[in-house]
Design a protein around this motif. Sequence first.
Motif, PDB file in Angstrom:
ATOM      1  N   PHE A  56       0.319   7.673 -65.824  1.00  0.00           N
ATOM      2  CA  PHE A  56      -0.896   8.190 -66.212  1.00  0.00           C
ATOM      3  C   PHE A  56      -1.656   8.261 -64.031  1.00  0.00           C
ATOM      4  CE2 PHE A  56      -4.968   6.434 -67.881  1.00  0.00           C
ATOM      5  CZ  PHE A  56      -5.454   8.086 -68.593  1.00  0.00           C
ATOM      6  N   HIS A  58      -5.040   9.764 -61.913  1.00  0.00           N
ATOM      7  CA  HIS A  58      -6.167   9.724 -61.565  1.00  0.00           C
ATOM      8  C   HIS A  58      -6.320  10.225 -60.254  1.00  0.00           C
ATOM      9  CE1 HIS A  58      -7.367   7.648 -65.379  1.00  0.00           C
ATOM     10  NE2 HIS A  58      -8.582   7.846 -64.666  1.00  0.00           N
ATOM     11  N   ILE A  82     -14.533   0.897 -60.117  1.00  0.00           N
ATOM     12  CA  ILE A  82     -13.475   1.775 -59.654  1.00  0.00           C
ATOM     13  C   ILE A  82     -13.549   2.909 -58.989  1.00  0.00           C
ATOM     14  CG2 ILE A  82     -11.919   1.098 -61.709  1.00  0.00           C
ATOM     15  CD1 ILE A  82     -13.105   2.045 -64.249  1.00  0.00           C
ATOM     16  N   GLU A  84     -13.203   6.119 -58.632  1.00  0.00           N
ATOM     17  CA  GLU A  84     -13.320   7.047 -59.386  1.00  0.00           C
ATOM     18  C   GLU A  84     -15.280   7.496 -60.237  1.00  0.00           C
ATOM     19  OE1 GLU A  84     -11.468   5.447 -60.722  1.00  0.00           O
ATOM     20  OE2 GLU A  84     -11.767   4.831 -62.961  1.00  0.00           O
ATOM     21  N   TRP A  85     -15.477   5.921 -60.345  1.00  0.00           N
ATOM     22  CA  TRP A  85     -17.258   6.676 -61.010  1.00  0.00           C
ATOM     23  C   TRP A  85     -18.148   6.212 -59.204  1.00  0.00           C
ATOM     24  CZ3 TRP A  85     -19.414   5.042 -65.271  1.00  0.00           C
ATOM     25  CH2 TRP A  85     -19.010   5.128 -66.309  1.00  0.00           C
ATOM     26  N   HIS A 132     -12.779  14.590 -64.524  1.00  0.00           N
ATOM     27  CA  HIS A 132     -12.974  13.834 -64.613  1.00  0.00           C
ATOM     28  C   HIS A 132     -14.442  13.054 -65.256  1.00  0.00           C
ATOM     29  CE1 HIS A 132     -12.775   8.870 -64.539  1.00  0.00           C
ATOM     30  NE2 HIS A 132     -12.311   8.710 -64.715  1.00  0.00           N
ATOM     31  N   HIS A 133     -14.687  11.699 -64.929  1.00  0.00           N
ATOM     32  CA  HIS A 133     -15.895  12.293 -65.747  1.00  0.00           C
ATOM     33  C   HIS A 133     -17.147  13.237 -64.648  1.00  0.00           C
ATOM     34  CE1 HIS A 133     -15.141   9.275 -67.682  1.00  0.00           C
ATOM     35  NE2 HIS A 133     -15.295   8.011 -67.156  1.00  0.00           N
ATOM     36  N   TYR A 176      -5.772  14.186 -69.656  1.00  0.00           N
ATOM     37  CA  TYR A 176      -7.000  13.350 -69.686  1.00  0.00           C
ATOM     38  C   TYR A 176      -8.158  14.530 -69.382  1.00  0.00           C
ATOM     39  CZ  TYR A 176     -10.895  10.094 -68.506  1.00  0.00           C
ATOM     40  OH  TYR A 176     -11.870   9.283 -67.749  1.00  0.00           O
ATOM     41  N   TRP A 246      -5.973  12.887 -74.174  1.00  0.00           N
ATOM     42  CA  TRP A 246      -6.668  11.490 -73.750  1.00  0.00           C
ATOM     43  C   TRP A 246      -7.714  11.911 -73.182  1.00  0.00           C
ATOM     44  CZ3 TRP A 246      -8.410   7.046 -71.873  1.00  0.00           C
ATOM     45  CH2 TRP A 246      -7.066   6.195 -71.724  1.00  0.00           C
ATOM     46  N   ASP A 248     -11.822  10.640 -73.410  1.00  0.00           N
ATOM     47  CA  ASP A 248     -12.286   9.343 -73.099  1.00  0.00           C
ATOM     48  C   ASP A 248     -14.017   8.977 -72.685  1.00  0.00           C
ATOM     49  OD1 ASP A 248     -12.662   6.959 -71.840  1.00  0.00           O
ATOM     50  OD2 ASP A 248     -12.208   7.479 -69.376  1.00  0.00           O
ATOM     51  N   MET A 249     -14.280   7.802 -73.229  1.00  0.00           N
ATOM     52  CA  MET A 249     -15.651   7.059 -73.467  1.00  0.00           C
ATOM     53  C   MET A 249     -16.650   8.099 -74.353  1.00  0.00           C
ATOM     54  SD  MET A 249     -16.169   5.294 -70.849  1.00  0.00           S
ATOM     55  CE  MET A 249     -17.703   5.021 -70.134  1.00  0.00           C
ATOM     56  N   ARG A 277     -10.446   7.810 -77.835  1.00  0.00           N
ATOM     57  CA  ARG A 277     -11.542   7.751 -77.910  1.00  0.00           C
ATOM     58  C   ARG A 277     -12.474   9.088 -77.695  1.00  0.00           C
ATOM     59  NH1 ARG A 277     -10.585   4.743 -71.746  1.00  0.00           N
ATOM     60  NH2 ARG A 277      -9.540   2.902 -72.556  1.00  0.00           N
ATOM     61  N   ASP A 290      -9.124  -0.563 -71.421  1.00  0.00           N
ATOM     62  CA  ASP A 290      -8.139  -0.784 -70.133  1.00  0.00           C
ATOM     63  C   ASP A 290      -7.289  -1.852 -69.492  1.00  0.00           C
ATOM     64  OD1 ASP A 290      -9.227   2.268 -70.224  1.00  0.00           O
ATOM     65  OD2 ASP A 290     -10.884   1.757 -68.665  1.00  0.00           O
ATOM     66  N   VAL A 307      -2.948   0.882 -71.382  1.00  0.00           N
ATOM     67  CA  VAL A 307      -3.400   2.044 -69.954  1.00  0.00           C
ATOM     68  C   VAL A 307      -3.394   0.909 -69.091  1.00  0.00           C
ATOM     69  CG1 VAL A 307      -3.680   4.397 -70.426  1.00  0.00           C
ATOM     70  CG2 VAL A 307      -5.766   3.104 -70.275  1.00  0.00           C
ATOM     71  N   TRP A 314      -8.568   3.096 -60.583  1.00  0.00           N
ATOM     72  CA  TRP A 314      -7.698   4.472 -60.836  1.00  0.00           C
ATOM     73  C   TRP A 314      -7.211   5.660 -60.617  1.00  0.00           C
ATOM     74  CZ3 TRP A 314      -5.512   3.102 -66.078  1.00  0.00           C
ATOM     75  CH2 TRP A 314      -6.285   2.591 -67.285  1.00  0.00           C
TER      76      TRP A 314
HETATM   77  C1  GLC Z   1     -12.452   4.106 -68.187  1.00  0.00           C
HETATM   78  C2  GLC Z   1     -12.882   4.520 -67.144  1.00  0.00           C
HETATM   79  C3  GLC Z   1     -12.407   6.030 -66.240  1.00  0.00           C
HETATM   80  C4  GLC Z   1     -11.082   5.444 -66.378  1.00  0.00           C
HETATM   81  C5  GLC Z   1      -9.882   5.258 -67.602  1.00  0.00           C
HETATM   82  C6  GLC Z   1      -8.710   4.817 -67.849  1.00  0.00           C
HETATM   83  O1  GLC Z   1     -13.224   4.599 -69.519  1.00  0.00           O
HETATM   84  O2  GLC Z   1     -14.063   5.191 -67.389  1.00  0.00           O
HETATM   85  O3  GLC Z   1     -12.915   5.218 -64.765  1.00  0.00           O
HETATM   86  O4  GLC Z   1     -10.079   6.798 -66.420  1.00  0.00           O
HETATM   87  O5  GLC Z   1     -10.576   4.390 -68.476  1.00  0.00           O
HETATM   88  O6  GLC Z   1      -8.907   4.264 -69.130  1.00  0.00           O
END
Ligand code: GLC
Length: 488
Positions: A56, A58, A82, A84-85, A132-133, A176, A246, A248-249, A277, A290, A307, A314
Amino acid sequence: MQLRNMMAILLVGLQQAAVAAPADKIPEVHTEEWIAMNASKAETIEWFQDAKFGMFIHWGLYSIPGGIWDGVKIHEERRPHIAEWIQHAFEIPRAEYAELATSFNPIHFDADAIVKLAKAAGMKYLVITAKHHDGFALYDSKVSAFDVMDATPFKRDIIRELHEACRKAGLDFGIYYSHNIDWADGSDGRAAEYKEKGWSIPHPNLHFGANIWDPSPNTFQEYLDEKAYPQVKELMENYPDMKCLWYDMPWRMDAEQSYQFYKIVYDIQPQIIITHRIGNGFGDYSIPGDNKIPENLDEIIKPWETVGTFNNSWGFNGYDQDWKSPQEILFWLIEIVSKGGNYMLNIGPTGLGGVPMESVHNLEAVGAWLDVNGEAVYGTEKWDLTKEGPTTVNMGGTHAREKEGFKFEFTAQDFWFTQKASTLYAISLVPTSGSVTVSSFHTGVGRVKNVELLGYGTVAFQQDKKGLRVKLPRGNNANLGYVLKVSR
Ligand code: GLC
């Protein structure tokens, strides 16, 4: 796994759906249509269940600050911690965050080197964050200027380079895509609407993941119609022959929206399998959580993948040195594979595109072990029993692992099991010589004809009702553990 077994599992799964865990259900709308589309992906599902180990990645603008904003560590701000947030944690306004793009120039990025590393690690597929987000696209998107071509000095399509490198090297590829959360263009992710209508989400915090500090002025539906759906479509058109997608969320996705995300992919690349997801039961495979290894396998009706992070983030985090050792990575992989799942382990390249040294070295060590012992992993299935021995470790999720760390306390009596046709494998993570006993391989499992220590050759054994006693040679290759291949 054989196609026949897989279909049987799907059918049993569908019958059990009513009692399955909510995340692993099948859709309540477009049900028949989904069953047909899902069933047509049998070949990819079979590939997935044989592949077992993936990479994976990120990577994005958040890799530049690496978990620190204005000198403050993300751990001192809002959860989740994390990297990336970071925009969410520090509530960074959209315009200010977008400025990171002007310094995104990852001169060390080398798609071939990353693919080579994945292969050296024994990984069979690679999945990278196309968006990503934070809403930033790592590829040449025609529907958004917030992408690597228009907004950065780098101006190289990262997804294209990796897709191409994977194709050349024979590594399977997936992406993703954060479909529900987009802090740049996704408005408040319907948070206000949910609150007003009194709807709930499967999370204690109704606002979780939503940009409520500086939401974009459009509606969420406009975001879907003008950015998310068209971006998924262009990803499908740009990068052929992908294996998995992939999403997500999905917290605030309704069923019709999840269906759209499924259908756009299916219409262009019908073979692609999609994570649960996506929301509302539309996934083709499950993610138990996660950094989470499932305890109760009865709750999982679909093929699944755990994962995991390399440290506790990540996206690249410049101060987190809690790297998983080769020993720990092997534990995750073997525990997961013995339960019939896949392990996709993440690397977080830096803002300059380099892969942290610890990730490189530890992956290479795991790959060397798999070179010798991989036949007990790839293409295997779960046996009647996943493990024997006195030691158990529960992996309950990212926070749990970060808080509790990892202590390696396994003994020479701990064995994990896999099987392939009539062959059984007993996997030990403890280097040993002398005599060992695998109790579960007693005469009740059938008469053992031959025992091979992988990487060494045939070894002497005795089998009775108490188990299989094997004499391990001294100086065998097993510095991270060994595998007994047992033929019946
Ligand atoms: C979560 C997070 C994210 C990451 C992901 C990986 O949902 O929001 O930042 O990408 O998990 O599984």
